[in-house]
Scaffold this active site. Structure first.
Site, PDB file in Angstrom:
ATOM      1  N   GLY A  11      43.013  41.177  41.474  1.00  0.00           N
ATOM      2  CA  GLY A  11      44.467  41.220  41.562  1.00  0.00           C
ATOM      3  C   GLY A  11      45.124  40.401  40.489  1.00  0.00           C
ATOM      4  N   GLY A  16      48.517  34.337  37.314  1.00  0.00           N
ATOM      5  CA  GLY A  16      47.464  34.837  36.444  1.00  0.00           C
ATOM      6  C   GLY A  16      46.513  35.752  37.182  1.00  0.00           C
ATOM      7  CB  VAL A  17      43.572  37.639  35.930  1.00  0.00           C
ATOM      8  CG1 VAL A  17      42.699  38.767  36.477  1.00  0.00           C
ATOM      9  CG2 VAL A  17      44.414  38.158  34.772  1.00  0.00           C
ATOM     10  CB  VAL A  18      43.070  36.752  41.589  1.00  0.00           C
ATOM     11  CG1 VAL A  18      42.193  36.052  42.632  1.00  0.00           C
ATOM     12  CG2 VAL A  18      44.474  36.145  41.578  1.00  0.00           C
ATOM     13  CE  LYS A  33      44.636  32.734  43.954  1.00  0.00           C
ATOM     14  NZ  LYS A  33      45.855  32.800  44.689  1.00  0.00           N
ATOM     15  CG  ASP A 127      56.164  32.476  45.872  1.00  0.00           C
ATOM     16  OD1 ASP A 127      57.110  33.190  46.275  1.00  0.00           O
ATOM     17  OD2 ASP A 127      55.315  32.882  45.051  1.00  0.00           O
TER      18      ASP A 127
END
Length: 294
Positions: A11, A16-18, A33, A127
């Site tokens: 994801g 950033g990218v996971v 992450k 969040d």
């Protein structure tokens, strides 16, 4: 970084990218992450490193555990325990979930338990949304992900892939430009998630900050100095806001029982000083028949 072998990209989060990855030492599956920082040329700010290091101390059954922080080649990688189901996916794939008030109650209780723990350590989330509430399929244990990252890295307006970061769970004091918000912002988000679990649709799905505020005011009423002392002094409050009256919450969330409505009402107070705390919410009558919770 040699310790971790990327298996697949799972994801793109806020920062950033996971990746799903494997720990070569223990052979366990972990979530990796990669934090993309705005000022990449300068490397990782020491403040961020300090903030993140503190999060390794946070250990609780309803928090996704930060197992390791790897600082390599001006990049920051965070290593978390791996869970592949989140509350959003769960609600999307199981519409019958909202018909099970016991499960809604059990999930809400766990969210509040995780938040009360974080707040007791003076850590905010800022969040919270269904996408960062992860569920263990085997046990129905629910865990909060990404706690404390907002303070370390800030909340961008867009993710690194230019997706808009959702406003649907953002507290009114943040939307009105308050710089001095605190733990009540997370309780607001939980209230929005509670209503969404029951209604099977988001409570305040705004597509801009002003649309989000107006969606909130149309249901909760437009605040004024009587209902929220100090609100007219917040940076983004406008005296020209339409003056909507408050609706009955029972009409907005018709499938919730009286004690559930009372708790929701206390979580969705516009004035943050009147909002229930996570710790007090756990003691609310709504949970008196909760029984065993993972």
């Amino acid at each position: 970084m040699e310790q971790y072998e990327k298996v697949e990209k799972i994801g793109e989060g806020t920062y950033g990218v996971v990746y799903k990855a494997r720990d070569r030492v223990t052979n366990e599956t972990i979530a990796l992450k990669k934090i993309r920082l705005e000022q990449e040329d300068e490397g990782v700010p020491s403040t961020a490193i300090r903030e993140i290091s503190l999060l390794k101390e946070m250990q609780h059954g309803n928090i996704v555990r930060l197992q390791d922080v790897v600082h390599s080649e001006k990049r920051l990688y965070l290593v978390f325990e791996y869970l592949d189901l989140d509350l959003k996916k769960h609600m999307d794939s199981c519409p019958e979930f909202s018909q099970d008030p016991r499960l809604v109650k059990m999930f809400l209780y766990q969210i509040l338990r995780g938040i009360a723990y974080c707040h007791s350590h003076r850590v905010l989330h800022r969040d919270l949304k269904p996408q960062n509430l992860l569920i263990d399929r085997r046990t129905n244990a629910l865990k909060l992900a990404d706690f404390g990252l907002a303070r370390a890295f800030g909340i961008p307006v867009r993710t690194f892939t230019h997706e808009v970061v959702t406003l649907w769970y953002r507290a009114p004091e943040i939307l009105l430009g308050s710089r001095h918000y605190s733990t009540p912002v997370d309780v607001w988000s939980v209230g929005c998630i509670f209503a969404e679990m029951v209604n099977q649709r988001p409570l305040f799905p705004g597509d801009s900050e002003i649309d989000e505020l107006f969606k909130i005011f149309r249901v909760m009423g437009t605040p004024n100095e009587e209902t929220w002392p100090g609100v007219t002094s917040l940076p983004d409050f406008k005296s020209a806001f339409p003056k909507w009256p408050a609706k009955e919450l029972a009409a907005v969330v018709p499938n919730l029982d009286a004690s559930g409505l009372d708790l929701l009402d206390k979580m969705l107070r516009l004035d943050p000083s009147k909002r229930i705390t996570a710790r007090n919410a756990l003691q609310h009558e709504y949970f008196k028949d909760i029984g065993f919770v993972p």
